[in-house]
Each structure stands twice: as C-alpha cells, then as structure tokens.
Scaffold this motif. Structure first.
Motif, mmCIF file in Angstrom:
data_model
loop_
_atom_site.group_PDB
_atom_site.id
_atom_site.type_symbol
_atom_site.label_atom_id
_atom_site.label_comp_id
_atom_site.label_asym_id
_atom_site.label_seq_id
_atom_site.Cartn_x
_atom_site.Cartn_y
_atom_site.Cartn_z
ATOM 1 N N ARG A 113 0.830 -1.209 0.000
ATOM 2 C CA ARG A 113 0.000 0.000 0.000
ATOM 3 C C ARG A 113 0.866 1.261 0.000
ATOM 4 O O ARG A 113 0.598 2.223 -0.723
ATOM 5 N N GLU A 114 1.905 1.244 0.811
ATOM 6 C CA GLU A 114 2.774 2.420 0.891
ATOM 7 C C GLU A 114 3.539 2.626 -0.414
ATOM 8 O O GLU A 114 3.713 3.767 -0.865
ATOM 9 N N GLY A 117 0.888 3.552 -3.393
ATOM 10 C CA GLY A 117 0.207 4.829 -3.241
ATOM 11 C C GLY A 117 -1.217 4.785 -3.760
ATOM 12 O O GLY A 117 -2.000 3.896 -3.402
ATOM 13 N N GLU A 118 -1.569 5.728 -4.623
ATOM 14 C CA GLU A 118 -2.934 5.805 -5.137
ATOM 15 C C GLU A 118 -3.280 4.649 -6.060
ATOM 16 O O GLU A 118 -4.450 4.397 -6.323
ATOM 17 N N LYS A 119 -2.278 3.967 -6.598
ATOM 18 C CA LYS A 119 -2.532 2.833 -7.480
ATOM 19 C C LYS A 119 -2.864 1.561 -6.715
ATOM 20 O O LYS A 119 -3.198 0.538 -7.333
ATOM 21 N N ALA A 120 -2.762 1.599 -5.411
ATOM 22 C CA ALA A 120 -3.020 0.393 -4.612
ATOM 23 C C ALA A 120 -4.487 -0.021 -4.732
ATOM 24 O O ALA A 120 -5.384 0.825 -4.677
ATOM 25 N N LYS A 122 -8.084 -2.016 -3.534
ATOM 26 C CA LYS A 122 -8.771 -2.077 -2.246
ATOM 27 C C LYS A 122 -8.229 -3.246 -1.422
ATOM 28 O O LYS A 122 -7.467 -4.083 -1.920
#
Length: 997
Positions: A113-114, A117-120, A122
C-alpha cells in the motif's frame, strides 16, 4: 548392515508400490535382534507419508514390532513444519526463528500500500497481491536466492528489455522485498523457507562432521531445493544411510535421459540453469534436477528389488516409461511392439459430464468393495468432483472421507463467521441474515424448534424486494408479525437477535481487523455457544482467528465493512480441514499431494482434463518468467511435470482407471494431455481398454419407470368447496384460466416471492398506489406529489439501480397526474375516496375489492378510476369480459358497498402512467383511457358497461361458483396474465399436445 561404497541411492519402480516395497526391504535390511527397527530413523516428506508408511509396517510386520523413528522433512505445499529431529528445541540459538506467516502477510500488504500509493487496490485485492508476493519470495528463498541475486546486472538487463508493466512490477517487488528484509534483520527473524534451508544445512554439517551411530534413511523425498538436496547427499554418503527415490526410471535410455535437458546443471558458467528446450513437463525432470543438485549420476542409483503387496506386473513400468517419452523420442511409438505399449489392467473411462463421472467412479468403488480386503483409492485434484463422489457413495452407506480436506469456508463453523461478515457488509440484508439465523449451529439446543419457528416467520415476512438497510425495517416487519401471531414471543425473540446484531451494525467506515474479529467472534458465541469450537472445523477456525487477530493487532490492519467477507473468505480458503479419522477402511479419496506414496489394488484417477490435471500454469503476478528463468527458478510449467509424475506413480497400481468428462458445468473441455498420450500410444489397442459398464450403470442407476405424460388438469371440487368469496382482481383469472383461480382461491396456494427479489411490475404498482393514496390523504395539494414520491423512493435504498432507472419515467407520469387532477378540480370534480375497500352480495356470493379512486363529478355522479403503471386492458378484452375489475368496482359502488360513497357510477377510467401513445411529444407520459366504443374503435357503449359487467360476473358465478363447470387449465391461452401456477398444472407437459395423450 554395511552399505556398499559410494552414495547409497535407490529407486523403487512404479509397479512395485512404494510404501509396501519400502517396508518390505527395510525390515530385513535394518532390523536388529530384540529392537527391531527402533534405531532406524526414516526421513519422510510429509505427515501423510508417515501415516501411509506406518500402515505398511502394520500390514507387513506379521506381529508386534517396534517401529522406526519417523521424522518429517515437511511439505511446503501442505504448510507442514519440520519434525523435532531437524528442528529441535535448542535450534533457535543457532538458527534464527521464523517470522510469523500471518504477520508477514499483513505487513507485506501494508508495504505494498505504501509503495503503490494511489494505485493500490482495495483491501481484498491488496491482500491477495501480498499473498502472491509472499509465495514468490518463498520460491526464491527455497532456491537459495535473495535480493542480491535479483539485482545482478544480467537480471537487470533482462528487466530493461521487458514491457513497462513488467518493469514496474519487478521494481515494486524488489522495493518491498528490500524493506521486508530490513524489518526481518531488525527483528532478528528469517522467513520460514530460509529457516528450513538453514536447518537443513545445520543437519547436513552436523551429520557430515559426526555421522550418527544408527541408520538414517530418506524415503520418498523428491523436493529438489538446493539445501534439501545437499542434506540428501549427506544422508546417502553416511555409512549407515540411504536415499530411496520413488519412480525414478532406471531403464530410460541414455539419449532420452539427456534429452530431458540440463536440469540445473548447465554446460558452461554463463549458461542458464534451465535451458529453453528443457523437458520440464516430463515426470522424470524433477528427479533429474534433484540428482544433479545432489551431485549424483543416475548410473549410481540402484534398483530396490523388494515389491509390495499391491504390486503390478514389471511390464507396467516399461509401458509407463514409453508413455511419457519426450516429444522427439515418442516417434518410436509406431515401432513399439504391442507388448511394450500395452497397459494391462489400465482402463479408460469417458463420461458425458462431471455428475455422470462422479456416479460412474462411485459405481467402480462399490463394485471393487465386493471383493474382501480389496483396497480402492480415488485420486483427483478436483475437490468438487471428490465431494460428488463422496455423496454418491453414501447411497450404499459407504463413508469415504476426502483426505485432502474441505476448505474452511465450506464447513459449518466457517460458514457462521462468513455469514456474520456478510450481515455486516450488507447491513442485515435478508439473505445473509436468515441464512445465519437458520444455521445448524445457531441455538442448537432444546430451544432450537422455537428459534426456527420465529426465524421462518421472519423469512416469510421479508419475502420480496430488499427492505432498507439496517435494523429499523426489520423491527417494523417484526411488529407486523406480532399483530398476526404470538406478539410477545416474536418480539422477545427479536430482542435477543437484535442484541447480537447491534454491535455488528454499529460500524464505522473503517475498523481495525482485530476489533472486527473480536465483534464477530462475540456474536458467533452468543448465537452458537461452545458448539462453534467443538469439532475439527471449529478448532481450525479458532486457531485461524487467533492467529489473524494477533497479526492484525500488531500490524494495525484496517478494513471497511464491505471488504470484510472477501478478506475473511480468502483467509479461510488457505485452511483445509482434514477428517481426524477415516471413513471406510478400504476406501481413500486423495488429492495429488496426499496420493504420493499411497497404493491400492484399484486406483481411479479422475478429473483428467486440461486445466484440472494438469492444472493450468499460473505465472507469478510480479516477477516475469524471463527473470525467473535467469535466476534459475523452475517455471510454472515445472508443476505439469510433477502432475505427470503423480499420474505415473498411480499407474503403477495393479488396476487403474483413467477417467474424464467431455464437458464441465459451462462448456466442452479437452481431455488431459496425459490421456491423449495413453490413447495415442495404445493406438488400435485403446478400444480394448474402454470402461463402458460403469458409465452405463451410472446412467441407468437413477432411471425410474417412464411416467405417463400429464393431461390438461380440470378439477371439479364440490359445491361446498366452490363457495368462496370473489375478489374483483380474481374474476378475470376465473374466466380466462379457471385452474389458476382454483389453485389460488380454493386450494389457497400462494406463490412466495424470493428473498431480495427484483422489484416486479406488481410491486411497482403497489408503490405508486401507496404514494397516490398518501398524497390524496394529505389533501392532494398541487406540487406535493413529486416530493412525496421522491421520499418514498428514497426509502428504497437497497435498489439504487431500479430507483435511478424508474424515477425519470415515474416522475413524468406523476407530474401528469398532478396536473390532470388540478385541471379536473377546476372543473368541479372531487376526489371522494382512494384505496377504499368495499363489498357486495351478488347472487348469494360475496364480491369484494379495493377501488383505487372514486371521484364525484359536478352533476353528482361517480367516476371510478383504476391506476395502471403500464398499459391498460384493450377495449376488446373489456368487451369480451376478461377485464372486469373496473366494471365490478362500479357495481359495488352502485350497490353502496363502499363506505362514505353514494351515487351512480357513470364514468369509468384507466389512468395510465405509461408513455402516451401516438403522441408527438416523445417524452410525454400519462393519459386517461376509457374502454368504450369510439368513432375509430369498437367496444362497449358507456351506458351498457355496468350491465355487461353484471352479466359477465353472473356468468362466472353460474359456471364455477354455483355451477359444476370444471376449473380447466389455460381455458383462454391467448390471454396474457399471471402464470404463478404453470408448474403446478404441468403446463409444459401437455400444452404442445393440446392437452391430449
């Protein structure tokens, strides 16, 4: 016993039966006076292998015997740990402890997740990706590779030539692995496969420096990891050690053995460990890889000459060897004599579909058990097919446990947790809620009967479209139930249920997974008590929850309520619950891993289709195949070779059946490449190997005597049974399809809507009627109707799609209603009643109904209005007497049957909210339709409408209520209408024949 010089490596041929042949040779070779085999140490691949070898000792001991010490190497695919011999209590001081797998999984998800970023994705997708990432890391670790190998120049050069998405995923993998390695270093831990490698190295160094005083034999271990291969080499070189391999083909010609490829032993230092043309799908390839990593030539391997009790003829091994020849070498099949390609005792069974295959396999098992002491093994990687076979065997009282186990989500305990998660995610929607309340473990004590009675009453109350989310709509349904039943009992029951559900539905947008599990387990125990944890599945669930809760609390994993069911299902899918004890003593059902080393008199290999056996290769999601090849990691096709070796081992049984179906549940399928090889090698001999009897019995076993086709039903009840009141909505049905009226009014059968049903046209009509009634009751003021309708649809929060699609049409129709009523009021027309119930007696029969709206005109006469969300009935249908509702409502009004309504009905109107016909405005909705004769259309005269309605009503009463006419099915088949009872009348059986024989 002194061993020969050089490495002591043996192979047990496939036809000998590994476990029995192993024990048959160990007993005379290693037994000592008085102590038997007690000083012998056996290294086995898995706990399943330990059980199989123990059973072989029991069969061959001939009496009491001290068994050897059996130590587990531990199968990574079965998630097994090493035994105490290789991982003693004091090893933690020399070898770092392993990281907790659950904590690692959750932490890798946070690292992903880190990094993404935004591409992670759900949470469910992120956790699945973390699971795959962990598996890839483990594969590299098993091969002795680390981050430094991934960063080599030659690997980096390959990555630079790949597509963008592969470069990005490789960089992501390297960054996450680097961060995880740093965390492991800080914690003083290693990954579980790394600890295994170090423990193998520790044992190898210790035994090499100081050989054990007693014998050590490694049997059945085929894993080719470098660290385990070195340990096996040390064992083979011990003075009293030996390595015994299963099914290594010592008769395979040298040129064919060389054609398998380099197998981890490249010719030059710059050559890749696995060449592009390596035959990785060959069943001997992984054994060649193991020998190469052990540094042992196949010529140094000796045959194990003992045979087991269930041994096949020696010719079988030669035929198996020919069967799996590499592509170029298989050209010799055309020149093979029949004796070298004949598979005596092997049959081929083709079924139409998996259901027929399962039944046919069950027939084979049942037939085999007729012979005393005959053992049967069913081997399949398809757990669904295995479950079907188990169910079919119960027909004859044969309890056969699937030793591969059942996934935890399919067990009773696992279902409780998942249903609770579904209740949370769907805010107590009817389907998961009622499935939970009626679960077998819920209130399983003395009060269960009362509990089920209450939950079934709620089930009936919640039929139809889904209510709004949350508990208030359910409380409203309970209040309605209380008015019709034992109110105090049903309310007390719901109070108990609600006390369990309130903490589950009082949920923030995101909650720590540890807290969520705490709430779920508290609710589960409140509903099920200690029975939830009492059996094997409950204990497995408890262990998983504690493990997951501890890891989530440490990592701080947070989930949204909607993600909870998916995440928990994925976690539970990783756990298989195996039966603690067996079923029938002579029947076993195995997966491919469990079947290794097992043997039976009859082995049925089923599910032999492409994608099942062998399974379709699944590439790593983050590392490209080219990078894995460069690193020396066997590709995804390597597992096809393992599947081939599993089949080759099974083919060594005295009697074998290879079974497959022509299609699965969705489409035709391709037989397994292994089956096609068998058929190709057999050639003209294949016809003699077909198993036809079991398939034919499977087809016939459920066939009953031919039933006579149903005739058109025409029941004739007695006069007493016919004496029922008539609803105005049922008269059309009585004349058009008398059987439907008979089933509804006389038999009093009702069609149950499904739970969470899609909103039907009838349901939409009910909503519109309710909105218009509430608006009229509130004064019918102009401009308020749309606001009231919007409020009513806002309550349909469970149906956003229906709301968004229906609202534009509905709002246009209601705008027209608002404007039209305002215009009529200006002309002196007054709304008297809406949704008013009335009744009358007509020829001694009670006729009752509800009027949508009754107006008083300026001249004092009445107008009867029937609302329609769709098109109204045609003039012809009204004239023919098959649309009587409007006219009979008028008759009741004329007879003074509606309270508060007095006058003569003179106007009869259908108000339709549908699209206006023949209108130049394509967006125009709503119109008034009078079903009477006009200059352009035939129909009844307005003045004769009531008289004709009375005549048609009298005809219906005279024929069916007071008369003796049979209630014939589909009397007027061209009339559109309800078809709730078509199955009851068995319409499809006689309609095409016109009801005749």
């Amino acid at each position: 016993m002194a061993e020969r010089p050089g490495p002591n490596v043996y192979s047990i041929a496939a036809h000998r039966g590994f476990a029995d042949a192993l024990v048959a040779g160990l007993i005379p070779r290693y037994a000592e006076p008085d102590l038997g085999l007690a000083r012998l140490t056996l290294l086995l691949p898995s706990r399943r292998a330990e059980r199989i070898v123990t059973e072989a000792f029991v069969r061959l001991s001939g009496g009491g015997m001290l068994l050897p010490r059996m130590a587990m190497v531990g199968d990574l695919d079965l998630d097994e740990t090493l035994g105490p011999l290789l991982d003693p209590l004091g090893a933690g001081s020399e070898v770092r402890l392993a990281a907790d797998p659950t904590r690692r999984w959750l932490r890798l998800a946070e690292l992903l997740r880190e990094e993404m970023g935004e591409k992670a994705p759900k949470a469910p997708g992120l956790l699945r990706l973390a699971q795959e990432l962990g598996r890839t890391m483990d594969r590299l670790t098993v091969e002795g590779l680390d981050l430094a190998d991934l960063l080599q120049d030659r690997v980096a050069g390959i990555v630079g030539d790949l597509a963008d998405h592969w470069r990005e995923s490789t960089v992501l993998f390297a960054r996450v692995q680097a961060r995880w390695a740093a965390e492991l270093e800080a914690r003083g831990e290693v990954d579980p496969p790394e600890r295994r490698n170090r423990l193998f190295e520790r044992a190898a160094n210790r035994w090499q420096a100081e050989p054990p005083p007693h014998s050590i034999v490694a049997a059945g271990v085929t894993s080719a990891s470098p660290s385990l291969a070195r340990l096996l080499k040390v064992v083979a070189e011990l003075p009293r050690g030996a390595v015994i391999l299963p099914d290594l083909d010592l008769e395979l010609e040298g040129d064919v053995w060389a054609a398998l490829g380099t197998a981890g032993a490249p010719q030059g230092p710059d050559d890749p460990p696995f060449a592009a043309d390596d035959a990785v799908t060959h069943p001997q390839y992984h054994l060649k890889l193991l020998l190469n990593r052990m540094g042992i030539s196949r010529a140094e391997v000796q045959p194990w000459h003992r045979a087991g009790l269930a041994a096949a003829r020696p010719e079988r091994s030669r035929a198996i060897s020919n069967l799996f020849l590499p592509p170029q070498a298989s050209a010799r099949w055309v020149d093979l004599p029949a004796a070298e390609r004949r598979l005596s005792g092997v049959r081929l069974m083709q079924s139409a579909h998996p259901g027929e295959e399962a039944q046919a396999v069950a027939v084979l098992v049942r037939k085999a058990l007729e012979q005393s002491e005959r053992r049967v093994a069913v081997v399949t990687p398809d757990r669904g097919l295995a479950g079907r076979i188990v169910a079919h065997l119960r027909r004859w009282g044969i309890e056969a446990d699937d030793s591969a186990g059942r996934p935890l989500p399919q067990t009773t305990a696992g279902r409780v947790l998942l249903l609770l998660a579904e209740v949370v995610a769907q805010a107590a929607a009817p389907v998961p809620l009622l499935a939970l309340l009626q679960h077998p473990l819920v209130k399983a004590g003395e009060d269960r009967a009362a509990w089920l009675e209450a939950s079934r009453a709620l089930d009936l109350a919640l039929r139809g479209p889904r209510p709004a989310p949350g508990l208030p709509p359910l409380r409203a349904a309970i209040d309605k139930l209380a008015k019709r039943t034992n109110g105090e009992a049903i309310r007390a029951w719901w109070d108990e249920v609600e006390a369990v559900l309130v903490p589950l539905l009082d949920w923030p947008e995101a909650m720590p997974l540890a807290d969520a599990l705490e709430r779920l387990t508290t609710a589960a125990e409140a509903l099920c008590g200690v029975a939830l944890w009492g059996n094997a599945d409950g204990r497995a669930l408890a262990a998983l929850i504690e493990d997951l809760r501890g890891g989530a609390a440490e990592i701080g994993t947070v989930l949204a309520p909607a993600d909870l069911p998916t995440v928990l299902r994925d976690a539970l899918d990783q756990v298989a619950v195996r039966p603690p004890w067996g079923g029938h003593p002579r029947v076993a059902i195995y997966g491919l891993l469990e079947a290794r080393m097992s043997r039976a008199d009859l082995v049925v290999c089923c599910g032999l289709t492409e994608g099942v056996w062998p399974a379709s290769p699944s590439p790593e999601p983050l590392l490209p195949p080219a990078v894995l090849r460069a690193l020396g990691v066997p590709g995804a096709e390597f597992r096809i070779g393992l599947s081939a070796h599993d089949l080759a081992g099974a083919l060594g049984a005295p009697e074998v059946v290879l079974s497959w179906a022509q299609r699965d549940e969705g489409a035709p399928v391709i037989p397994s490449r292994f089956v096609l090889r068998v058929e190709a090698m057999l050639g003209e001999l294949a016809a003699a190997h077909r198993e036809l009897e079991a398939v034919e019995l499977a087809r016939q076993i459920d066939l009953g005597p031919r039933a006579n086709p149903a005739q058109r039903p025409a029941p004739s009840p007695t006069l007493e049974q016919r004496d029922v009141p008539l609803a105005v909505t049922a008269i059309d049905r009585l004349l058009g399809d008398p059987y439907q009226f008979y089933a509804q009014a006389i038999l009093r059968l009702r069609v149950l809507d499904a739970l969470d049903a899609e909103p039907t046209a009838a349901w939409k009509g009910t909503v519109v009627h309710d909105v218009l009634h509430r608006w009229s009751e509130a004064g019918g003021r102009a401009g308020e109707l749309l606001a009231l309708a919007s409020e009513a649809l806002a309550e349909m929060r469970a149906h956003p799609l229906v709301r968004s699609l229906w609202w534009p049409r509905l709002s246009k129709g209601l705008e027209w209603v608002d404007d039209e009523i305002a215009r009529l009021k200006a002309d002196g027309r007054e709304i008297l009643k809406t949704e008013v119930k009335g009744e009358m007696s007509f020829r001694g029969v009670k006729v009752h109904g509800r009027a949508d709206r009754i107006d008083r005109l300026a001249d004092g006469s009445l107008a009867v209005v029937d609302y329609k969300t769709g098109a109204p009935p045609s003039r012809k249908r009204v004239a023919d007497g098959y649309a009587l509702q409007l006219g009979v409502i008028g008759l009741i009004a004329a007879a003074g049957g509606f309270p508060g309504v007095a006058g003569d009905p003179a106007w009869f109107e259908y108000w339709s909210l549908a699209k206006r016909p023949r209108s130049e405005d394509k967006a125009a909705f709503g119109y008034v339709f009078e079903p009477f004769k006009t200059d352009r259309a035939q129909g009844l005269e307005r003045e004769e409408f009531l008289d004709q309605s009375a005549a048609d009503l009298g005809r219906a009463i005279d024929l069916f209520i007071k008369g003796a006419a049979p209630f014939e099915a589909s009397l007027q088949p061209d009339l559109y209408g309800y078809n709730d009872y078509d199955q009851l009348m068995r319409l499809d059986e006689w309609q095409a024949r016109g009801g005749g024989a």
